[in-house]
Design an enzyme around this catalytic site. Structure first.
Site, PDB file in Angstrom:
ATOM      1  N   SER A 124       0.830  -1.198   0.000  1.00 17.78           N
ATOM      2  CA  SER A 124       0.000   0.000   0.000  1.00 17.78           C
ATOM      3  C   SER A 124       0.873   1.261   0.000  1.00 17.78           C
ATOM      4  CB  SER A 124      -0.963  -0.042   1.191  1.00 17.78           C
ATOM      5  OG  SER A 124      -2.032   0.850   1.023  1.00 17.78           O
ATOM      6  N   ASP A 182      -9.990  -4.979  -4.344  1.00 20.94           N
ATOM      7  CA  ASP A 182      -9.414  -4.082  -3.337  1.00 20.94           C
ATOM      8  C   ASP A 182     -10.228  -2.787  -3.297  1.00 20.94           C
ATOM      9  OD1 ASP A 182      -7.815  -2.395  -1.760  1.00 20.94           O
ATOM     10  OD2 ASP A 182      -5.973  -3.369  -2.442  1.00 20.94           O
ATOM     11  N   HIS A 209      -7.653  -5.974  -0.014  1.00 26.43           N
ATOM     12  CA  HIS A 209      -6.482  -5.206   0.416  1.00 26.43           C
ATOM     13  C   HIS A 209      -5.667  -5.986   1.444  1.00 26.43           C
ATOM     14  CE1 HIS A 209      -4.351  -1.429   0.362  1.00 26.43           C
ATOM     15  NE2 HIS A 209      -4.379  -1.342   1.689  1.00 26.43           N
TER      16      HIS A 209
END
Length: 230
Positions: A124, A182, A209
């Protein structure tokens, strides 16, 4: 009792990979979240985690601002897209941010004190920083020595301060892991980052995610990493 090596047997090399966590995570929480991946990579690669320099003051950020299910003890981040509020949103366009000096110095310190490393992995916001580090490495930054990058749920920073790092194609060998469902970092956002890399390897998975590590993904990880074990 230590194992006895067979005389003349070559010891298998294990890759060392520096792992950068996501926003509102820390060294401990990311170690736990990558447990399945570390198990899949055992004997091929070791992940070394460490914490970002910035403390996130409000762990209850608005939906979409950070990574869900993170441990709230010492939530940390690599930079803030809104320095006035000390907050971050991957979809927030900003002319200024909290700067890259602190996170880059932190990563450089990890390379110096914990290295050497064969590769670097980011999740991320950590993956967004990895992309910038790849660009700096390509430009000859002497602080960062590694052979490959793995970017999980990565995205292109929307801060104008970071735009210069995407001006040239990034040639560092890269594996991009993208979740089709996601809801924090969309597949489209990750694909946009992929477009800045030359000859990227892409691993799509049906999940959201997180760092995937099921059998189908293991094969892709292994094939990518094996290129750097020879």
């Amino acid at each position: 009792m230590a194992a006895t090596e067979t005389p003349g047997a070559a010891q298998k090399r294990v890759l060392r990979v520096l792992a950068l966590h996501g926003y509102r995570q820390n060294e401990r929480s990311f170690w736990e979240r990558t447990g399945a991946l570390r198990k899949r990579l055992r004997g091929r690669a070791d992940l070394i985690t460490f914490s970002a320099p910035l403390l996130v003051p409000d762990p209850d950020a608005e939906p979409g601002a950070g990574d869900p299910d993170s441990l709230q003890d010492e939530s940390r981040g690599w930079w803030f897209s809104n320095p006035e509020q000390n907050s971050f949103d991957a979809m927030e366009e900003s002319k200024t941010c909290s700067g890259l000096e602190a996170p880059l110095d932190t990563v450089a310190k990890a390379f110096s004190e914990l290295g050497p490393f064969d590769g670097i992995l980011g999740f991320s916001q950590g993956a967004a920083l990895v992309a910038i580090i790849c660009a700096l490495k390509q430009q000859g930054d002497p602080r960062f020595h590694f052979d490959f990058a793995i970017l999980v749920a990565g995205f292109k920073s929307l801060s104008t301060d970071h735009a210069k790092h995407y001006q040239q194609p990034i040639t560092v060998p890269s594996l991009h892991v993208i979740g089709e469902t996601d809801r924090v970092i969309s597949a489209a956002m990750s694909q946009e980052l992929v477009s800045h890399f030359e000859n990227p390897v892409i691993l799509m998975h049906s999940g959201g995610h997180y760092v995937p590590a099921c059998a189908p993904q293991k094969k892709v990880y292994w094939e990518f990493l094996d290129k750097f074990l020879t």
